[in-house]
Design a protein around this motif. Structure first.
Motif, mmCIF file in Angstrom:
data_model
loop_
_atom_site.group_PDB
_atom_site.id
_atom_site.type_symbol
_atom_site.label_atom_id
_atom_site.label_comp_id
_atom_site.label_asym_id
_atom_site.label_seq_id
_atom_site.Cartn_x
_atom_site.Cartn_y
_atom_site.Cartn_z
ATOM 1 N N PRO A 1 72.667 -41.682 31.386
ATOM 2 C CA PRO A 1 72.479 -40.569 32.325
ATOM 3 C C PRO A 1 71.356 -40.863 33.306
ATOM 4 N N GLU A 2 70.310 -41.511 32.801
ATOM 5 C CA GLU A 2 69.208 -42.043 33.608
ATOM 6 C C GLU A 2 68.801 -43.345 32.934
ATOM 7 N N LEU A 3 68.328 -44.303 33.715
ATOM 8 C CA LEU A 3 68.027 -45.610 33.146
ATOM 9 C C LEU A 3 67.012 -45.519 32.009
ATOM 10 N N GLU A 4 65.980 -44.717 32.208
ATOM 11 C CA GLU A 4 64.940 -44.605 31.184
ATOM 12 C C GLU A 4 65.334 -43.648 30.062
ATOM 13 N N ASN A 5 66.461 -42.991 30.210
ATOM 14 C CA ASN A 5 66.930 -42.032 29.213
ATOM 15 C C ASN A 5 68.376 -42.370 28.883
ATOM 16 N N ASN A 6 68.571 -43.458 28.133
ATOM 17 C CA ASN A 6 69.933 -43.930 27.854
ATOM 18 C C ASN A 6 70.243 -43.876 26.358
ATOM 19 N N ARG A 7 71.545 -44.015 26.045
ATOM 20 C CA ARG A 7 72.003 -43.977 24.654
ATOM 21 C C ARG A 7 72.572 -45.327 24.208
ATOM 22 N N ILE A 8 72.234 -46.391 24.923
ATOM 23 C CA ILE A 8 72.817 -47.691 24.607
ATOM 24 C C ILE A 8 72.526 -48.097 23.166
ATOM 25 N N GLU A 9 71.274 -48.029 22.761
ATOM 26 C CA GLU A 9 70.913 -48.459 21.408
ATOM 27 C C GLU A 9 71.637 -47.645 20.353
ATOM 28 N N ALA A 10 71.809 -46.336 20.592
ATOM 29 C CA ALA A 10 72.491 -45.482 19.625
ATOM 30 C C ALA A 10 73.977 -45.796 19.533
ATOM 31 N N TYR A 11 74.558 -46.300 20.631
ATOM 32 C CA TYR A 11 75.990 -46.597 20.626
ATOM 33 C C TYR A 11 76.329 -47.961 20.016
ATOM 34 N N LEU A 12 75.353 -48.858 19.931
ATOM 35 C CA LEU A 12 75.648 -50.210 19.444
ATOM 36 C C LEU A 12 76.282 -50.224 18.055
ATOM 37 N N PRO A 13 75.681 -49.575 17.031
ATOM 38 C CA PRO A 13 76.301 -49.629 15.703
ATOM 39 C C PRO A 13 77.650 -48.923 15.645
ATOM 40 N N VAL A 14 77.825 -47.907 16.479
ATOM 41 C CA VAL A 14 79.097 -47.180 16.507
ATOM 42 C C VAL A 14 80.210 -48.081 17.042
ATOM 43 N N LEU A 15 79.963 -48.756 18.151
ATOM 44 C CA LEU A 15 80.964 -49.653 18.731
ATOM 45 C C LEU A 15 81.245 -50.834 17.810
ATOM 46 N N GLU A 16 80.201 -51.364 17.190
ATOM 47 C CA GLU A 16 80.380 -52.501 16.281
ATOM 48 C C GLU A 16 81.190 -52.098 15.052
ATOM 49 N N LYS A 17 80.987 -50.882 14.569
ATOM 50 C CA LYS A 17 81.735 -50.395 13.406
ATOM 51 C C LYS A 17 83.223 -50.276 13.737
ATOM 52 N N ILE A 18 83.525 -49.752 14.914
ATOM 53 C CA ILE A 18 84.927 -49.626 15.329
ATOM 54 C C ILE A 18 85.545 -51.006 15.544
ATOM 55 N N ALA A 19 84.783 -51.911 16.196
ATOM 56 C CA ALA A 19 85.292 -53.253 16.489
ATOM 57 C C ALA A 19 85.523 -54.083 15.233
ATOM 58 N N ALA A 20 84.834 -53.743 14.147
ATOM 59 C CA ALA A 20 85.035 -54.471 12.891
ATOM 60 C C ALA A 20 86.423 -54.204 12.312
ATOM 61 N N LYS B 1 86.418 -60.391 20.511
ATOM 62 C CA LYS B 1 85.166 -59.658 20.683
ATOM 63 C C LYS B 1 85.407 -58.376 21.478
ATOM 64 N N ILE B 2 84.398 -57.506 21.502
ATOM 65 C CA ILE B 2 84.484 -56.292 22.306
ATOM 66 C C ILE B 2 84.518 -56.697 23.775
ATOM 67 N N VAL B 3 85.471 -56.144 24.518
ATOM 68 C CA VAL B 3 85.587 -56.426 25.944
ATOM 69 C C VAL B 3 85.063 -55.222 26.717
ATOM 70 N N VAL B 4 84.152 -55.473 27.662
ATOM 71 C CA VAL B 4 83.523 -54.397 28.425
ATOM 72 C C VAL B 4 83.802 -54.600 29.910
ATOM 73 N N MET B 5 84.122 -53.515 30.593
ATOM 74 C CA MET B 5 84.330 -53.585 32.031
ATOM 75 C C MET B 5 83.828 -52.306 32.690
ATOM 76 N N GLY B 6 83.714 -52.337 34.016
ATOM 77 C CA GLY B 6 83.323 -51.159 34.774
ATOM 78 C C GLY B 6 84.451 -50.785 35.713
ATOM 79 N N GLY B 7 84.109 -50.424 36.954
ATOM 80 C CA GLY B 7 85.129 -50.059 37.913
ATOM 81 C C GLY B 7 85.817 -51.273 38.509
ATOM 82 N N ILE B 8 86.923 -51.010 39.208
ATOM 83 C CA ILE B 8 87.715 -52.089 39.812
ATOM 84 C C ILE B 8 88.002 -51.824 41.290
ATOM 85 N N THR B 9 88.586 -50.664 41.565
ATOM 86 C CA THR B 9 89.121 -50.397 42.895
ATOM 87 C C THR B 9 88.520 -49.133 43.507
#
Length: 234
Positions: free
Chosen positions: A15-34, A107-115
């Motif tokens: 939501p803001e660079l200094e206020n992000n949830r990236i670290e909190a999402y890492l174990p969640v994404l890794e658990k699903i990807a397993a 591996k987990i594939v990550v992308m952003g916008g395209i068009t």
């Protein structure tokens, strides 16, 4: 092993660079990807909207403003990839074809916008169609789909389940300007309808909601499906 495509809103992840949830999402994404083949499409969030607002004040056209927003989504995606480390493919996919190729790595594939003119929700919906996903998940800031904005209308009706046609009727009133922010855009909704891929919309402010829904079937969000078949858990 199932195939999962997640549209992870920038307003949720960063939501803001200094206020992000990236670290909190890492174990969640890794658990699903397993357990499943995982694709994540990252939105631009507040950063993209800030850049787009400046572009408009400078008189820059909407198409170029969209391209600027796309660059922000890819920067957010790069940050997530770096944080995931070996769990993710090391490059941001810049097309659906690249995403499919990168997935060969397991591996987990990550992308952003395209068009320009296409939100990351639409990118994710088409990606779900291209990779024959078993489920498409939209992680947003509200717990599902309502008949109107629940942040503005106290009497908004929440849908636990609905059909793709109902979804189109609800989101069809949204705009498509650069940086548009709705629970889902009309293009993504129409892709959901034609692909018959189930859509789960859930509140991502608590990252565990994602793994709880996909792996345990605990979901207080909304499920869009053209059939009565069980969508989650996977």
């Amino acid at each position: 092993m199932k195939t999962v495509v997640i549209s992870l809103g920038g307003s949720i992840l960063i939501p803001e660079l200094e206020n992000n949830r990236i670290e909190a999402y890492l174990p969640v994404l890794e658990k699903i990807a397993a357990r499943h083949r995982l694709f994540v499409v990252v939105g631009g969030g507040g950063g993209a909207r800030d850049y787009i607002a400046v572009a408009r004040r400078l008189g820059i056209d909407e198409g170029t403003a969209d391209e600027i927003g796309i660059l922000v989504t890819r920067l957010n995606a790069t940050l997530l990839i770096a944080a995931l480390g070996d769990a993710a493919y090391p490059k941001v996919a810049e097309s659906h074809s690249e995403a499919k190729k990168f997935a060969e790595s397991k591996k987990i594939v990550v992308m952003g916008g395209i068009t320009p003119g296409q939100t990351t929700d639409a990118v994710a919906a088409v990606l779900a169609e291209r990779v024959h996903a078993d489920v498409f998940v939209n992680v947003t800031s509200v717990n599902g789909i309502y008949d109107k904005d629940p942040n503005k209308f106290t009497g908004a009706k929440h849908y636990r389940t609905l059909t793709p046609a109902q979804l189109i009727g609800i989101v069809g009133r949204g705009g498509l300007g650069a940086g548009s922010h709705n629970v889902l855009d009309i293009i993504a909704a129409r892709v959901v309808e034609r692909s018959h891929i189930p859509l789960v919309v859930l509140d991502g402010t608590r990252p565990e909601n994602l793994s709880d829904a996909l792996l345990l079937g605990k979901c207080d969000g909304s499920i869009v499906s053209s059939t009565k078949k069980k969508v989650i858990p996977l």
